[in-house]
Design a protein around this motif. Structure first.
Motif, PDB file in Angstrom:
ATOM      1  N   SER A 191       0.834  -1.200   0.000  1.00 24.32           N
ATOM      2  CA  SER A 191       0.000   0.000   0.000  1.00 24.32           C
ATOM      3  C   SER A 191       0.870   1.251   0.000  1.00 24.32           C
ATOM      4  CB  SER A 191      -0.926  -0.006   1.219  1.00 24.32           C
ATOM      5  OG  SER A 191      -1.638   1.199   1.330  1.00 24.32           O
ATOM      6  N   LEU A 192       1.912   1.240   0.815  1.00 27.32           N
ATOM      7  CA  LEU A 192       2.823   2.373   0.886  1.00 27.32           C
ATOM      8  C   LEU A 192       3.551   2.580  -0.449  1.00 27.32           C
ATOM      9  CD1 LEU A 192       4.018   4.491   2.839  1.00 27.32           C
ATOM     10  CD2 LEU A 192       5.707   2.793   3.495  1.00 27.32           C
ATOM     11  N   ASP A 193       4.011   1.491  -1.056  1.00 26.53           N
ATOM     12  CA  ASP A 193       4.743   1.575  -2.328  1.00 26.53           C
ATOM     13  C   ASP A 193       3.874   2.039  -3.492  1.00 26.53           C
ATOM     14  OD1 ASP A 193       7.072   0.712  -1.107  1.00 26.53           O
ATOM     15  OD2 ASP A 193       6.939  -1.348  -1.866  1.00 26.53           O
ATOM     16  N   THR A 194       2.611   1.636  -3.486  1.00 29.24           N
ATOM     17  CA  THR A 194       1.738   1.913  -4.636  1.00 29.24           C
ATOM     18  C   THR A 194       0.772   3.063  -4.433  1.00 29.24           C
ATOM     19  OG1 THR A 194       0.022   0.389  -3.878  1.00 29.24           O
ATOM     20  CG2 THR A 194       1.766  -0.533  -5.299  1.00 29.24           C
ATOM     21  N   GLY A 195       0.523   3.440  -3.170  1.00 31.56           N
ATOM     22  CA  GLY A 195      -0.472   4.466  -2.887  1.00 31.56           C
ATOM     23  C   GLY A 195      -1.900   3.932  -2.900  1.00 31.56           C
ATOM     24  N   LYS A 207      -9.371  -0.655   0.466  1.00 34.33           N
ATOM     25  CA  LYS A 207      -9.853  -1.416  -0.688  1.00 34.33           C
ATOM     26  C   LYS A 207      -8.687  -1.645  -1.653  1.00 34.33           C
ATOM     27  CE  LYS A 207     -13.540  -1.531  -4.070  1.00 34.33           C
ATOM     28  NZ  LYS A 207     -14.816  -0.963  -4.465  1.00 34.33           N
ATOM     29  N   ASN A 208      -8.283  -2.914  -1.787  1.00 29.86           N
ATOM     30  CA  ASN A 208      -7.174  -3.278  -2.660  1.00 29.86           C
ATOM     31  C   ASN A 208      -7.280  -4.760  -2.991  1.00 29.86           C
ATOM     32  OD1 ASN A 208      -5.564  -4.962  -0.709  1.00 29.86           O
ATOM     33  ND2 ASN A 208      -5.581  -3.029   0.433  1.00 29.86           N
ATOM     34  N   ASP A 209      -6.389  -5.250  -3.825  1.00 37.65           N
ATOM     35  CA  ASP A 209      -6.373  -6.687  -4.130  1.00 37.65           C
ATOM     36  C   ASP A 209      -5.098  -7.352  -3.610  1.00 37.65           C
ATOM     37  OD1 ASP A 209      -4.550  -5.650  -5.919  1.00 37.65           O
ATOM     38  OD2 ASP A 209      -5.422  -6.606  -7.689  1.00 37.65           O
ATOM     39  N   PHE A 210      -4.544  -6.812  -2.507  1.00 40.09           N
ATOM     40  CA  PHE A 210      -3.356  -7.373  -1.876  1.00 40.09           C
ATOM     41  C   PHE A 210      -3.768  -8.544  -0.974  1.00 40.09           C
ATOM     42  CE2 PHE A 210      -1.874  -2.679  -1.937  1.00 40.09           C
ATOM     43  CZ  PHE A 210      -1.627  -2.745  -3.293  1.00 40.09           C
ATOM     44  N   LYS A 268       3.049   6.286   9.862  1.00 38.38           N
ATOM     45  CA  LYS A 268       2.100   7.372   9.568  1.00 38.38           C
ATOM     46  C   LYS A 268       1.055   6.917   8.566  1.00 38.38           C
ATOM     47  CE  LYS A 268       5.269  11.160  10.587  1.00 38.38           C
ATOM     48  NZ  LYS A 268       6.082  12.253  10.056  1.00 38.38           N
ATOM     49  N   HIS A 269       1.479   6.140   7.582  1.00 34.15           N
ATOM     50  CA  HIS A 269       0.548   5.635   6.568  1.00 34.15           C
ATOM     51  C   HIS A 269      -0.496   4.720   7.217  1.00 34.15           C
ATOM     52  CE1 HIS A 269      -0.837   4.463   2.590  1.00 34.15           C
ATOM     53  NE2 HIS A 269      -0.682   3.193   2.919  1.00 34.15           N
ATOM     54  N   LEU A 270      -0.047   3.799   8.074  1.00 29.22           N
ATOM     55  CA  LEU A 270      -0.974   2.892   8.741  1.00 29.22           C
ATOM     56  C   LEU A 270      -1.968   3.666   9.599  1.00 29.22           C
ATOM     57  CD1 LEU A 270      -1.947   0.056   9.468  1.00 29.22           C
ATOM     58  CD2 LEU A 270      -0.164  -0.002  11.244  1.00 29.22           C
ATOM     59  N   SER A 271      -1.491   4.612  10.382  1.00 29.21           N
ATOM     60  CA  SER A 271      -2.387   5.414  11.233  1.00 29.21           C
ATOM     61  C   SER A 271      -3.406   6.171  10.402  1.00 29.21           C
ATOM     62  CB  SER A 271      -1.585   6.406  12.070  1.00 29.21           C
ATOM     63  OG  SER A 271      -0.800   5.736  12.998  1.00 29.21           O
ATOM     64  N   SER A 272      -2.958   6.760   9.332  1.00 23.48           N
ATOM     65  CA  SER A 272      -3.850   7.510   8.446  1.00 23.48           C
ATOM     66  C   SER A 272      -4.910   6.599   7.825  1.00 23.48           C
ATOM     67  CB  SER A 272      -3.019   8.190   7.354  1.00 23.48           C
ATOM     68  OG  SER A 272      -3.844   8.766   6.377  1.00 23.48           O
ATOM     69  N   GLU A 273      -4.492   5.439   7.378  1.00 22.71           N
ATOM     70  CA  GLU A 273      -5.424   4.500   6.745  1.00 22.71           C
ATOM     71  C   GLU A 273      -6.460   3.984   7.743  1.00 22.71           C
ATOM     72  OE1 GLU A 273      -5.480   3.316   3.250  1.00 22.71           O
ATOM     73  OE2 GLU A 273      -4.504   5.271   3.238  1.00 22.71           O
ATOM     74  N   ILE A 274      -6.048   3.750   8.982  1.00 20.51           N
ATOM     75  CA  ILE A 274      -6.994   3.300  10.010  1.00 20.51           C
ATOM     76  C   ILE A 274      -8.007   4.406  10.298  1.00 20.51           C
ATOM     77  CG2 ILE A 274      -7.224   2.733  12.462  1.00 20.51           C
ATOM     78  CD1 ILE A 274      -4.575   1.142  12.168  1.00 20.51           C
ATOM     79  N   LYS A 275      -7.538   5.650  10.403  1.00 22.52           N
ATOM     80  CA  LYS A 275      -8.444   6.775  10.672  1.00 22.52           C
ATOM     81  C   LYS A 275      -9.450   6.974   9.543  1.00 22.52           C
ATOM     82  CE  LYS A 275      -5.299   9.274  13.659  1.00 22.52           C
ATOM     83  NZ  LYS A 275      -4.240  10.240  13.726  1.00 22.52           N
TER      84      LYS A 275
END
Length: 179
Positions: free
Chosen positions: A14-18, A23-26, A65-72
């Protein structure tokens, strides 16, 4: 159904691709995981073997920071586990983990910072060598370093589980002797 998955690389992808965690297919998405009654996902940020020092630590901070933002941003009622006593089985839970102790950038004080960012488990190495010890692909492994011994004690102090996945056999037995 309740699910407890001990590892996925979705955070790094998610971090590498944005592409959002929602919602993703990972390996997992927050949306797809909502089909479970409750779930606990250990979500790792993988530190590549070629990434060292401040670059590795900065990458960890970016991932946190990315994980926190995505959870929020999520509407899935997700709990980031701050310690293993606050698992809420009525919510969806994420255990933030680090795959590769190079995230510490060779600084013992960074163990506390990882804990403050919510890290609850960390592999000491990935496949190669770092300041802590030798990974599984090192030809002549040295096992644990004196810095690595200090790291384990700090991890225990701050409630971060020591994960020996990817460790060399020598490192594994060294850790078993001191942890």
């Amino acid at each position: 159904m309740q699910v407890f998955d001990l590892h996925c690389d979705t955070l790094k992808r998610s971090l590498d691709t944005g592409i959002p965690l929602e919602k993703n297919d990972f390996h997992i998405s927050f949306e797809r995981a909502s089909c479970f009654e409750n779930w606990i996902q250990c979500m790792a940020i993988f530190i590549p073997d070629e990434m060292r020092g401040n670059e590795a630590f900065s990458f960890f901070i970016q991932a946190s920071k990315h994980l926190s933002s995505e959870i929020k941003k999520s509407n899935q009622n997700i709990n980031l586990i701050n310690n293993f006593n606050n698992i809420d089985i009525k919510k969806n839970n994420i255990v933030f983990t680090v795959e590769g102790g190079a995230a510490l950038a060779g600084k013992l004080e960074n163990v506390k910072l990882l804990s403050e960012h919510g890290v609850r488990a960390m592999t000491l190495t990935w496949n190669g060598e770092n300041e802590i010890g030798s990974g599984v692909c090192v030809e002549n492994p040295r096992g644990i370093t004196s810095f690595g011994c200090d790291v384990i004690h700090e991890m225990e102090k701050y409630g971060i589980a020591v994960d020996v996945s990817h460790a060399s056999e020598k490192l594994f037995y060294d850790v078993a002797d001191i942890a």
